[in-house]
Design a protein around this motif. Sequence first.
Motif, PDB file in Angstrom:
ATOM      1  N   GLY A   8       0.788  -1.224   0.000  1.00 18.08           N
ATOM      2  CA  GLY A   8       0.000   0.000   0.000  1.00 18.08           C
ATOM      3  C   GLY A   8       0.815   1.267   0.000  1.00 18.08           C
ATOM      4  N   ARG A  11       1.773   1.860  -3.627  1.00 18.71           N
ATOM      5  CA  ARG A  11       0.536   2.174  -4.368  1.00 18.71           C
ATOM      6  C   ARG A  11       0.056   3.598  -4.071  1.00 18.71           C
ATOM      7  NH1 ARG A  11      -3.292  -0.822  -1.405  1.00 18.71           N
ATOM      8  NH2 ARG A  11      -3.448   1.100  -0.184  1.00 18.71           N
ATOM      9  N   ASP A  12      -0.010   3.942  -2.795  1.00 19.51           N
ATOM     10  CA  ASP A  12      -0.559   5.246  -2.427  1.00 19.51           C
ATOM     11  C   ASP A  12       0.370   6.392  -2.826  1.00 19.51           C
ATOM     12  OD1 ASP A  12      -2.836   4.052  -1.491  1.00 19.51           O
ATOM     13  OD2 ASP A  12      -2.239   4.079   0.613  1.00 19.51           O
ATOM     14  N   ARG A  13       1.670   6.146  -2.827  1.00 20.83           N
ATOM     15  CA  ARG A  13       2.592   7.173  -3.333  1.00 20.83           C
ATOM     16  C   ARG A  13       2.319   7.450  -4.799  1.00 20.83           C
ATOM     17  NH1 ARG A  13       8.796   6.547  -1.062  1.00 20.83           N
ATOM     18  NH2 ARG A  13       8.320   6.573   1.171  1.00 20.83           N
ATOM     19  N   ARG A  17      -1.595   9.764  -2.702  1.00 18.26           N
ATOM     20  CA  ARG A  17      -2.444   9.727  -1.517  1.00 18.26           C
ATOM     21  C   ARG A  17      -1.561   9.673  -0.274  1.00 18.26           C
ATOM     22  NH1 ARG A  17      -7.668   7.477  -1.641  1.00 18.26           N
ATOM     23  NH2 ARG A  17      -7.128   6.180   0.148  1.00 18.26           N
ATOM     24  N   VAL A  19       0.309   8.329   2.848  1.00 23.07           N
ATOM     25  CA  VAL A  19       0.819   6.985   3.174  1.00 23.07           C
ATOM     26  C   VAL A  19       0.852   6.849   4.692  1.00 23.07           C
ATOM     27  CG1 VAL A  19       2.775   5.411   3.011  1.00 23.07           C
ATOM     28  CG2 VAL A  19       2.175   6.885   1.060  1.00 23.07           C
ATOM     29  N   ASN A  96      -1.119  -3.699  -5.709  1.00 26.96           N
ATOM     30  CA  ASN A  96      -0.483  -3.973  -4.415  1.00 26.96           C
ATOM     31  C   ASN A  96       0.784  -4.810  -4.569  1.00 26.96           C
ATOM     32  OD1 ASN A  96      -2.606  -2.661  -3.102  1.00 26.96           O
ATOM     33  ND2 ASN A  96      -3.805  -4.541  -2.981  1.00 26.96           N
ATOM     34  N   ARG A 144     -12.929   1.967  -1.684  1.00 24.38           N
ATOM     35  CA  ARG A 144     -11.942   3.018  -1.434  1.00 24.38           C
ATOM     36  C   ARG A 144     -11.616   3.801  -2.694  1.00 24.38           C
ATOM     37  NH1 ARG A 144      -6.380   1.218   1.237  1.00 24.38           N
ATOM     38  NH2 ARG A 144      -7.913   0.607   2.838  1.00 24.38           N
ATOM     39  N   PHE A 145     -11.454   3.085  -3.809  1.00 27.65           N
ATOM     40  CA  PHE A 145     -10.902   3.724  -4.993  1.00 27.65           C
ATOM     41  C   PHE A 145     -11.918   4.025  -6.087  1.00 27.65           C
ATOM     42  CE2 PHE A 145      -6.897   1.447  -3.515  1.00 27.65           C
ATOM     43  CZ  PHE A 145      -6.339   2.603  -2.986  1.00 27.65           C
TER      44      PHE A 145
END
Length: 409
Positions: A8, A11-13, A17, A19, A96, A144-145
């Motif tokens: 995650g 992914r979030d970077r 988003r 982290v 992921n 979430r997405f």
Amino acid sequence: MRTYLVGGAVRDRLLQRPVSDHDHVVVGATPDELLALGYKPVGKDFPVFLHPDSAEEYALARTERKTGPGYHGFAVHADPAVTLEQDLERRDLTINAIAMDEAGGLVDPFGGVRDIEQRVLRHVSPAFVEDPVRLLRVARFAARFAPLGFSVAEETMQLMQRMVRAGEVDHLVPERVWQETRRALGEPRPSAFLQVLRASGALAVLFPELDALYGVPQRAEYHPEIDTGIHLELVLDMAARIAPGNDLVGFCALTHDLGKALTPADVLPRHLGHELAGVEPLRQLCARLRVPTEYAALAEQVCREHLNAHRAFELKASTVLRLLVALDALRRPERLEVFLSACEADKRGRLGLEHSDYPQAAYLRAARAAAAAIGAGAFVAQGLQGPAVGAAMEKARMAAIAALRGSSG
């Protein structure tokens, strides 16, 4: 020994988003080597360690082999020969399964970066079907997405449908179903959780009480969306807007209308008494998933009383007080806030009514404050004792509530 940031955090970077958790995988090392470096072991089923300074998780690269049904049926193998790609291959979704080395370079053997760019939730390998929890996780990631435009890849949905037909979801333990559901209810678009489960066939297996709501009509003058299942989706998303991240409000919204699935066909599209009819299926759902007591209790109050909240201005003061007492709101005002958020979500979770006002909430808050301001002290000072004190307090509280509307109630 080489370490990579995985999951995650990467992914979030890439999605720009925030982290929150930083997980790492360690390639080419043994448990003894990490222990010698001061890492603290925490894993029971496989080698996971906490960094001696940052306390972030570092897991040895590992592979998994299916040995039995369900998500417990795996044999885990971790040793220095396991490669980074082998470790990433056992993960659920391509988004992921991206790693970042210490220099910031990406290792992306399964096209996760591409799927992030194309907004696709796609399984990494055919081994996806071996773990039924992954089906729930995909639905939760959809919740979430979805606001970012993500959808489930067609081939991944087909795999999930195969899992349901094969009975894999039947092996999910209640605690894990509840854990994933609770997390999904705290996401920005929980309706996507239901939509993915329904499309895969898992909703009918895991939540038959919710699945039964789809296709049930409601009166168009109150529910322009007509379909009760669509109404439920709208209510869930409205609850996420009103109380972001509050899964307790989300669960109350999720279960508020279960009684509508039990309305006799000759009565439709009316749903007289649906609020009381929904209590028993709600209790069955909570018992089956071992839902925590506070969630079950507040959800039942919303199920029973949401229509009373909507018609709050029409209620007698005695009925308003009974509602507040049933919620234990005089002692615990936070319970009233959960109740009101769920009820407002129900009222506004209707096609074309998203921006409507809900003045009932302010009125019920004022009623609670007026009633809570009246204590026993004044009546004891008058010489009242025992049950007489309680009776006098109740009468005074009803008068205070009635005064809010300038009537006797």
